[in-house]
Enzyme design. Structure first.
Site, PDB file in Angstrom:
ATOM      1  N   ARG A 334      66.770 -62.065  66.743  1.00 35.99           N
ATOM      2  CA  ARG A 334      66.963 -63.256  65.899  1.00 35.99           C
ATOM      3  C   ARG A 334      67.699 -62.974  64.597  1.00 35.99           C
ATOM      4  O   ARG A 334      68.379 -63.848  64.086  1.00 35.99           O
ATOM      5  CB  ARG A 334      65.628 -63.968  65.639  1.00 35.99           C
ATOM      6  CG  ARG A 334      65.043 -64.583  66.907  1.00 35.99           C
ATOM      7  CD  ARG A 334      63.862 -65.490  66.631  1.00 35.99           C
ATOM      8  NE  ARG A 334      64.221 -66.677  65.899  1.00 35.99           N
ATOM      9  CZ  ARG A 334      63.967 -66.887  64.614  1.00 35.99           C
ATOM     10  NH1 ARG A 334      63.319 -65.981  63.905  1.00 35.99           N
ATOM     11  NH2 ARG A 334      64.337 -67.998  64.039  1.00 35.99           N
ATOM     12  N   CYS A 365      72.651 -48.930  69.506  1.00 36.30           N
ATOM     13  CA  CYS A 365      73.957 -48.464  69.049  1.00 36.30           C
ATOM     14  C   CYS A 365      74.845 -49.638  68.691  1.00 36.30           C
ATOM     15  O   CYS A 365      75.822 -49.949  69.378  1.00 36.30           O
ATOM     16  CB  CYS A 365      74.584 -47.607  70.141  1.00 36.30           C
ATOM     17  SG  CYS A 365      73.644 -46.107  70.368  1.00 36.30           S
TER      18      CYS A 365
END
Ligand SMILES: *Cc1c(COP(=O)(O)O)cnc(C)c1O
Length: 436
Positions: A334, A365
């Site tokens: 979110r 990553c």
């Protein structure tokens, strides 16, 4: 005991540890590991009851509160909604299947979605869901044909865009004309669809639906939507002679993510909304409809939190401090999606002053894999447990296994202590669908 936090089910025990539903969060981590979602069963049930009581008190129970399962969907949650007498809003074959697996009564299910597949519509008919909320003409046509072929009558509602601006983030604003959801009022599209649905031999139009957005803190947009929708129902009645019996106002009620958020009590919403319904109906000479509300976030959002283990604390002098945790956008996308606000605290020292401002980063990553920027936090050290509060909605349900990080488990803390309601994804689970 230190001063309580501004969430009823959270507290700080004599050890200074954060508790949820009376359970020590560090003990939960000890038992179930990190990252971990923990939810308070009492908080969820209390929210269900508050909505139902409001519906009783201010609208004489002539309605249904349907939990929007997309906020947090698993069998245990469907069971809670069933036991609390709520309806259920589903938006996919997967949510519908989960509902049935939990023995949810199909007549209390509403099936939403702007692009339901023919397979999903067939499943809805086969299961006998109570209301299919049709979004567009293609769907109405498909559904009518499918119902005819099966010799059944499909109960439908139509999703209408009432053109109400709900003062919220544009990504989660859906009531305006530029939205992928529903039929537009302004253009006459909605009236055309109503006439079509009324004439269709294998459809039974029960009423109309609208959903004006999410995380809304004002009552006014809901009242405005009620007025627009009832005036439209009045128009339909004059044009076609049919008084539609049901009005579904969707969800969108805001919750507290940070101390400054000030959610409207459900009673106030319900009192105001039912007042507007009653006065509009009197004015229009229209029978008061059966009302449906579809709260999602406000049932489960504040009831949950996420517990992580802190790894590296990277101080970049003059720039910022990164506190990295063993989860991130995989379990809570979110912040990456909408820069959502959260409250962070060291679980072992939840009552201590937050003396620094940090960026909380995940382990994926991606530079954008953050859970919060410039958030106040205690001086945390590697190995400490960090809690992110009010993550019960749109966290587990939006989780992915990006980077092949397994999804965390969900622990429900109830009267008889904690129990796992969704188990931790395993490395074997991650390769279970891989071929060759
Ligand atoms: C998302 C959604 C809800 C629930 O919204 P919340 O903001 O979680 O209360 C209800 N109804 C529909 C149709 C939705 O799309």
């Amino acid at each position: 005991m230190t001063a309580a936090l501004p969430w009823d089910h959270l507290d700080i025990n004599e050890l200074g540890h954060l508790t949820i539903g009376g359970a020590d969060t560090l003990a939960l981590v000890e038992e179930y590991g990190t990252p971990l979602y923990a939810m308070s069963e009492e908080a969820i049930r209390e929210n269900c009851r508050l909505y139902r009581r409001s519906m009783e008190r201010f609208y004489q129970g002539r309605g249904m509160v349907a939990y929007a399962s997309k906020a947090f969907c698993c069998k245990a949650m469907c069971t809670i909604a069933r036991e609390e007498g709520l309806g259920l809003d589903v938006v996919s074959a997967g949510e519908l299947y989960t509902a049935r697996a939990a023995g949810f009564p199909m007549e209390r299910v509403l099936f939403h979605g702007n692009n339901k597949t023919p397979e999903e519509l067939a499943m809805a008919l086969e299961y006998g869901v109570g209301r299919i909320v049709a979004d567009n003409l293609t769907e109405l046509g498909t559904l009518n044909a499918m119902a005819a072929a099966r010799g059944v009558i499909a109960p439908v509602m139509l999703r209408i865009k009432p053109g109400v601006d709900a003062h919220t983030h544009s990504f989660i604003r859906t009531g305006q004309i530029d939205s992928k959801f529903g039929f537009a009022l302004e253009t006459g599209e909605a009236l055309g669809a109503v006439k079509l649905a009324l004439e269709a031999k294998s459809l039974r139009l029960t009423g109309l639906h609208c959903h004006i957005g999410s995380q809304i803190f004002e009552i006014e947009p809901f009242c405005h939507a009620v007025t627009v929708m009832l005036e439209f129902m009045g128009l339909i009645c004059r044009e076609t002679g049919t008084a539609l019996a049901e009005l579904n106002l969707g969800g969108g009620f805001g919750i507290r993510y940070i101390a400054e958020n000030d959610p409207v009590p459900y009673d106030r919403y319900m009192e105001k909304i039912s007042g507007v319904v009653k006065s509009c109906c009197t004015k229009l000479g229209f029978p008061e409809p059966f009302l449906i509300l579809e709260p999602g976030r406000s049932i489960v959002g504040a009831a949950g939190l996420t517990l992580y283990r802190v790894g590296e604390v990277k101080v970049i002098p003059g720039v910022r401090t990164y506190v990295s945790v063993d989860g991130g956008m995989g379990d809570n996308p979110r912040y990456a999606l909408y820069h959502a606000d959260y409250t962070f605290t060291a679980a072992a020292r939840a009552g201590e002053a937050k003396t620094q401002v940090v960026t909380v980063a995940g382990k994926c990553c991606e530079s954008g894999d953050l859970l919060g920027e410039n958030v106040p936090l205690q001086e945390v050290k590697p190995g400490e447990v960090l809690a992110v509060l009010a993550t019960g909605a749109y966290n587990y349900s939006m989780a992915s296994s990006y980077n092949r990080n397994p999804r965390p488990p969900v622990v429900l803390v109830g009267e008889n202590g904690p129990r796992v309601i969704v188990r931790r994804e395993s490395l074997e689970d991650l390769v279970a669908n891989d071929m060759g």
